[in-house]
Design a protein around this motif. Structure first.
Motif, short mmCIF file in Angstrom:
data_model
loop_
_atom_site.label_atom_id
_atom_site.label_comp_id
_atom_site.label_asym_id
_atom_site.label_seq_id
_atom_site.Cartn_x
_atom_site.Cartn_y
_atom_site.Cartn_z
N ALA A 1 0.82 -1.20 0.00
CA ALA A 1 0.00 0.00 0.00
C ALA A 1 0.86 1.25 0.00
N VAL A 2 0.31 2.30 -0.54
CA VAL A 2 0.86 3.64 -0.40
C VAL A 2 -0.06 4.39 0.56
N ILE A 3 0.52 4.94 1.60
CA ILE A 3 -0.25 5.67 2.60
C ILE A 3 0.17 7.13 2.60
N GLY A 4 -0.79 7.99 2.52
CA GLY A 4 -0.52 9.42 2.55
C GLY A 4 -1.15 10.07 3.75
N TRP A 5 -0.51 11.13 4.23
CA TRP A 5 -1.10 11.99 5.25
C TRP A 5 -1.45 13.32 4.58
N PHE A 6 -2.66 13.77 4.83
CA PHE A 6 -3.15 15.02 4.28
C PHE A 6 -3.66 15.89 5.42
N ARG A 7 -3.83 17.17 5.15
CA ARG A 7 -4.43 18.04 6.14
C ARG A 7 -5.31 19.06 5.45
N GLN A 8 -6.27 19.55 6.21
CA GLN A 8 -7.21 20.50 5.63
C GLN A 8 -7.68 21.47 6.71
N VAL A 9 -7.72 22.73 6.32
CA VAL A 9 -8.29 23.76 7.18
C VAL A 9 -9.54 24.29 6.50
N PRO A 10 -10.47 24.81 7.26
CA PRO A 10 -11.72 25.31 6.66
C PRO A 10 -11.45 26.34 5.58
N PRO B 1 1.63 27.12 14.89
CA PRO B 1 0.19 27.38 14.75
C PRO B 1 -0.32 27.09 13.34
N GLU B 2 0.50 27.31 12.33
CA GLU B 2 0.06 27.05 10.96
C GLU B 2 -0.07 25.57 10.64
N ASP B 3 0.33 24.71 11.54
CA ASP B 3 0.11 23.26 11.36
C ASP B 3 -1.30 22.85 11.80
N THR B 4 -2.02 23.78 12.39
CA THR B 4 -3.38 23.49 12.84
C THR B 4 -4.26 23.10 11.66
N ALA B 5 -4.88 21.94 11.75
CA ALA B 5 -5.72 21.41 10.67
C ALA B 5 -6.33 20.10 11.12
N VAL B 6 -7.25 19.60 10.31
CA VAL B 6 -7.68 18.21 10.45
C VAL B 6 -6.74 17.38 9.59
N TYR B 7 -6.18 16.36 10.18
CA TYR B 7 -5.24 15.49 9.49
C TYR B 7 -5.91 14.17 9.14
N TYR B 8 -5.69 13.76 7.91
CA TYR B 8 -6.28 12.52 7.40
C TYR B 8 -5.19 11.60 6.90
N CYS B 9 -5.39 10.30 7.09
CA CYS B 9 -4.56 9.35 6.37
C CYS B 9 -5.41 8.71 5.28
N ALA B 10 -4.75 8.32 4.22
CA ALA B 10 -5.44 7.77 3.06
C ALA B 10 -4.59 6.68 2.45
N ALA B 11 -5.24 5.76 1.76
CA ALA B 11 -4.54 4.62 1.18
C ALA B 11 -4.80 4.52 -0.32
N ASP B 12 -3.74 4.22 -1.03
CA ASP B 12 -3.83 3.90 -2.46
C ASP B 12 -3.34 2.48 -2.63
N LEU B 13 -4.22 1.59 -3.08
CA LEU B 13 -3.87 0.19 -3.23
C LEU B 13 -3.63 -0.19 -4.69
N ARG B 14 -3.65 0.82 -5.58
CA ARG B 14 -3.53 0.51 -7.01
C ARG B 14 -2.13 0.72 -7.53
N TYR B 15 -1.44 1.74 -7.03
CA TYR B 15 -0.13 2.08 -7.58
C TYR B 15 0.92 2.01 -6.48
N PRO B 16 2.14 1.58 -6.82
CA PRO B 16 3.17 1.40 -5.79
C PRO B 16 3.98 2.64 -5.48
N TYR B 17 3.64 3.79 -6.06
CA TYR B 17 4.45 4.98 -5.84
C TYR B 17 3.59 6.07 -5.23
N CYS B 18 4.26 6.99 -4.55
CA CYS B 18 3.57 8.02 -3.78
C CYS B 18 3.01 9.12 -4.67
#
Length: 126
Positions: free
Chosen positions: A32-41, A89-106
């Motif tokens: 799997a490829v696992i990514g961390w993402f973040r989002q602010v309103p 403070p600028e790191d403030t966000a909702v953090y998500y992890c996500a998975a890609d099971l189709r491709y082996p690269y990030c």
């Protein structure tokens, strides 16, 4: 059922640290490829970091987190972590992890990922 669950968010003072955890279920990290993402309103979700479990390659997509954040996996525990140090403070966000099971690269593009966790709030404030 394929699922990811994040944990480890919270309130921390500037300069502090947090370790986010991502627990996949229904699949193993081996290919799997696992990514961390973040989002602010009001802003688009942005890629923070990614790891390819097949070869351990890691990427950091936000210049400001390089040297402060570290992504890692524990394949034996089937867990992914994002260690966040020297938080700002600028790191403030909702953090998500996500998975890609189709491709082996990030990828730092959210559209590449098929499975998402529910998110965990990180707030950096004094």
């Amino acid at each position: 059922q394929l699922q990811l669950v994040e944990s480890g968010g919270g309130l921390v003072q500037p300069g502090g640290s947090l370790r986010l955890s991502c627990a996949p279920s229904g699949f193993t990290l081996d290919y799997a490829v696992i990514g961390w993402f973040r989002q602010v309103p009001g802003k688009e979700r942005e890629g923070v970091s990614c790891i390819s479990s097949s070869d351990g390659t890691t990427y950091y997509y936000v210049d400001s987190v390089k040297g402060r954040f570290t992504i890692s996996t524990d394949n034996a525990k089937n867990m992914v972590y994002l260690q966040m140090n020297s938080l700002k403070p600028e790191d403030t966000a909702v953090y998500y992890c996500a998975a890609d099971l189709r491709y082996p690269y990030c990828s730092g593009s959210p559209g590449r990922y098929d499975y998402w966790g529910q998110g965990t709030q990180v707030t950096v404030s004094s």
